[in-house]
Design an enzyme around this catalytic site. Structure first.
Site, mmCIF file in Angstrom:
data_model
loop_
_atom_site.group_PDB
_atom_site.id
_atom_site.type_symbol
_atom_site.label_atom_id
_atom_site.label_comp_id
_atom_site.label_asym_id
_atom_site.label_seq_id
_atom_site.Cartn_x
_atom_site.Cartn_y
_atom_site.Cartn_z
ATOM 1 N N CYS A 83 0.836 -1.199 0.000
ATOM 2 C CA CYS A 83 0.000 0.000 0.000
ATOM 3 C C CYS A 83 0.876 1.257 0.000
ATOM 4 C CB CYS A 83 -0.986 -0.034 1.165
ATOM 5 S SG CYS A 83 -2.365 1.124 0.979
ATOM 6 N N HIS A 191 -3.733 -4.854 0.219
ATOM 7 C CA HIS A 191 -3.199 -5.417 1.460
ATOM 8 C C HIS A 191 -3.311 -6.937 1.407
ATOM 9 C CE1 HIS A 191 -2.695 -1.772 3.976
ATOM 10 N NE2 HIS A 191 -3.613 -1.287 3.157
ATOM 11 N N GLU A 193 -2.206 -9.048 3.465
ATOM 12 C CA GLU A 193 -2.445 -9.559 4.813
ATOM 13 C C GLU A 193 -3.913 -9.462 5.221
ATOM 14 O OE1 GLU A 193 -1.816 -5.166 5.552
ATOM 15 O OE2 GLU A 193 -1.187 -6.688 4.104
#
Length: 209
Positions: A83, A191, A193
């Site tokens: 990001c 993202h 994650e």
């Protein structure tokens, strides 16, 4: 340096908790640090990021982390920017003024354009489109075209050389680079994650480099 130790660079702008959790789930030891010496000696680095470009680059510069990153990369080791972390790799940003980035990749960060029914910030799941002849890129190994990843951003990356764009994403009238790669430097606008199993697979691919 153990290849099972992953370094997360802490520069005051990162979503470190979620990233740390998924790395530990994948059985990797995690070192979270703002120590330039540890960073320059790391095996792999993840540069996460949430917030303003100007604050991020200022923190990297004032804490001597930018030079440590560049020393790390000279050794041929791998870096993943997430990001804001991806945006900071670029040469410049137009986010609330003009700011110089780390210039590790030739590209610019500009605002997402507004269009009907596509609110800004862009928050939610969007598809990636694998660029022509990029299926062999190791970061997207066994990841399908049109896979969905989770985005949270108001600014987009435009790379000067399209060969460095591995995947792109469409959001309203916007068509922007969502995965970038130049030599040993990788970046994702989304993202991983926060992107479930497919995001976990992408992170594992990075760890396997």
């Amino acid at each position: 340096m153990s290849k099972n130790l992953i370094t997360i660079l802490d520069y005051g702008c990162g979503n470190i908790y979620s990233l740390n959790r998924i790395l530990e789930k994948l059985n990797y030891k995690v070192e979270i640090t703002d120590d330039p010496e540890k960073i320059s000696k790391a095996d792999k680095i993840i540069l996460p990021g949430v917030g303003a470009f100007s604050v991020g680059i200022e923190n990297l510069k004032k804490n001597h982390l930018e030079n440590a990153i560049k020393e790390f990369l000279k050794k041929g080791n791998y870096l993943l920017g997430i990001c804001l972390g991806m945006q900071l790799l670029m040469k410049s940003s137009q986010e609330f003024g003009n700011h110089d980035g780390m210039a590790l990749i030739s590209g610019n960060v500009i605002s997402l354009e507004r269009s009907e029914n596509y609110p800004i910030p862009h928050i939610g799941w969007s598809q990636i489109q694998i660029e022509k002849n990029k299926n062999e890129n190791k970061l997207i190994f066994n990841i399908n075209d049109k896979s969905y990843f989770y985005f949270i951003h108001s600014f987009k990356v435009l790379v000067d050389n399209k060969n460095k764009s591995v995947c792109s994403t469409k959001y309203g009238v916007n068509h922007f680079c969502s995965i970038v790669n130049y030599e040993n430097i990788f970046g994702t606008q989304f993202h991983p994650e926060k992107s479930g199993k497919v995001g976990e697979k992408l992170i594992q691919n990075f760890l396997d480099l």
